[in-house]
Design a protein around this motif. Structure first.
Motif: not given
Length: 374
Positions: A68-90
């Motif tokens: 809604e801010q009519k972004i000029d530079c930035g991501g809007g994507y998602v990532k899919i990870f396996s169960s062994n991802l350390d979420q606190k160090n993403l």
């Protein structure tokens, strides 16, 4: 939502998400999502679910994005990870299975990423897919099927499809040029050639630079100090560059030589490219210059029909009211600006009249004084 989503702690100055529906929306409650809230920040947040494998099944990844801010530079994507991802160090260095969604930067980058990991190496799609940039909420869907075909949809309409092996460079090519075959020596693949009848004009050859004979030696020129004085060189106005004959169509042109193909001995089919084990986490790992993007309606399923229906029941029901609210807000803002502008010019006009009136009174007083003095 804070219980379902975990913020990364890999660096102390990561941007913060908040739950919000934004400045305009279709439903104040249903349209609440994860919104970036700080400019020029990296963001990293993820949510865990029960691990599963998509082997032998369709995988559908779907969510909504609103810039809604009519972004000029930035991501809007998602990532899919396996169960062994350390979420606190993403972080951006975290190993992911799939990256999907819009990415915008300047006037050139306005694309939808489709990146699949294969043998620990990310492989981006070779097809260009343009994302939406109008500031409204849009539904993004990626479908990966067991037959190794894929489909990308925006707002429940297909914008790209194909075969994973063909559109992403997972494997060596099936066919290669036959290294034992060479192009025939008499094969002419020049589209145009020099015109043999075109002759260089006799007056063509002129030097690029000539002496400026109109120049005069400076009076203070000292040959002992500066050396012998010479006329300076200037650009020759008659110089036309190197002469080249005009080009004509080659009457012997035979087209591009078709190099014979053979089976690539290094190619080996892999029918498990589409498949991932222990799919367990969805995350947002992005950078944004101007914050305000809202992520919502996350869905991971193996049912294409259900995903389409879910999109219609969420984004589909609020997209119309959202646009109406934005239009109304825009009209109201324009009206406020018009009223403010009118007041501003009205005040300027009043002040001008007052100054004119005061100026007239001063002249009257001065005239009276002059008469009395007379």
């Amino acid at each position: 939502w804070q219980k379902r989503w975990m913020n990364s702690e890999y660096k102390p100055d990561l941007g913060k998400f908040k739950l919000a529906a934004g400045r305009f929306y279709g439903d104040a409650v249903r349209d609440k999502g994860l919104q970036t809230s700080e400019n020029s920040k990296f963001y990293a947040i993820s949510s865990r679910f029960k691990p599963f494998s998509n082997k032998g099944k369709t995988l559908v990844i779907q969510y909504t994005v609103k810039h809604e801010q009519k972004i000029d530079c930035g991501g809007g994507y998602v990532k899919i990870f396996s169960s062994n991802l350390d979420q606190k160090n993403l972080s951006g260095d975290s190993h992911y299975y799939i990256m999907f969604g819009p990415d915008i930067c300047g006037s050139e980058t306005k694309k939808v990423h489709v990146i699949l990991n294969y043998k620990n190496k990310p492989h981006p799609i070779k097809k260009p897919i343009r994302c939406k940039v109008d500031g409204y909420t849009h539904l993004y869907t990626l479908i990966i099927r067991p037959d190794q075909t894929y489909e990308v949809k925006i707002d429940n309409e297909m914008v790209a499809s194909g075969n994973l092996e063909d559109d992403l460079d997972f494997l060596p090519p099936r066919k290669i040029n036959d290294p034992t075959v060479r192009k025939p020596t008499d094969w002419d693949d020049r589209i145009q050639i020099d015109d043999p009848n075109d002759i260089k004009p006799e007056d063509w050859d002129e030097p690029e630079y000539i002496m400026d004979t109109s120049a005069e030696q400076p009076e203070d020129w000292d040959d002992a100090v500066n050396g012998e004085w010479h006329y300076p060189m200037v650009k020759n106005p008659l110089y036309r560059g190197e002469w080249k004959p005009r080009q004509i169509d080659n009457p012997n042109y035979r087209g591009v030589w078709p190099h014979p193909q053979i089976d690539n001995p290094n190619y080996s089919p892999d029918f498990s490219i589409y498949s991932y084990e222990n799919i367990s986490i969805i995350g947002l790992d992005i950078w944004q210059v101007r914050a305000g993007t809202i992520f919502d309606n996350f869905l991971i399923t193996d049912d294409e029909v259900y995903a389409e229906d879910f999109g219609d029941e969420t984004w589909g029901e609020t997209k119309g009211p959202e646009k109406e609210m934005n239009i109304k807000q825009t009209e109201e803002e324009q009206e406020r600006e018009r009223v403010t502008e009118e007041k501003y010019f009205e005040q300027r006009f009043k002040k001008k009249l007052e100054r004119k009136k005061e100026s007239g009174n001063d002249r009257a007083v001065r005239n009276t004084v002059k008469k009395e003095e007379l």
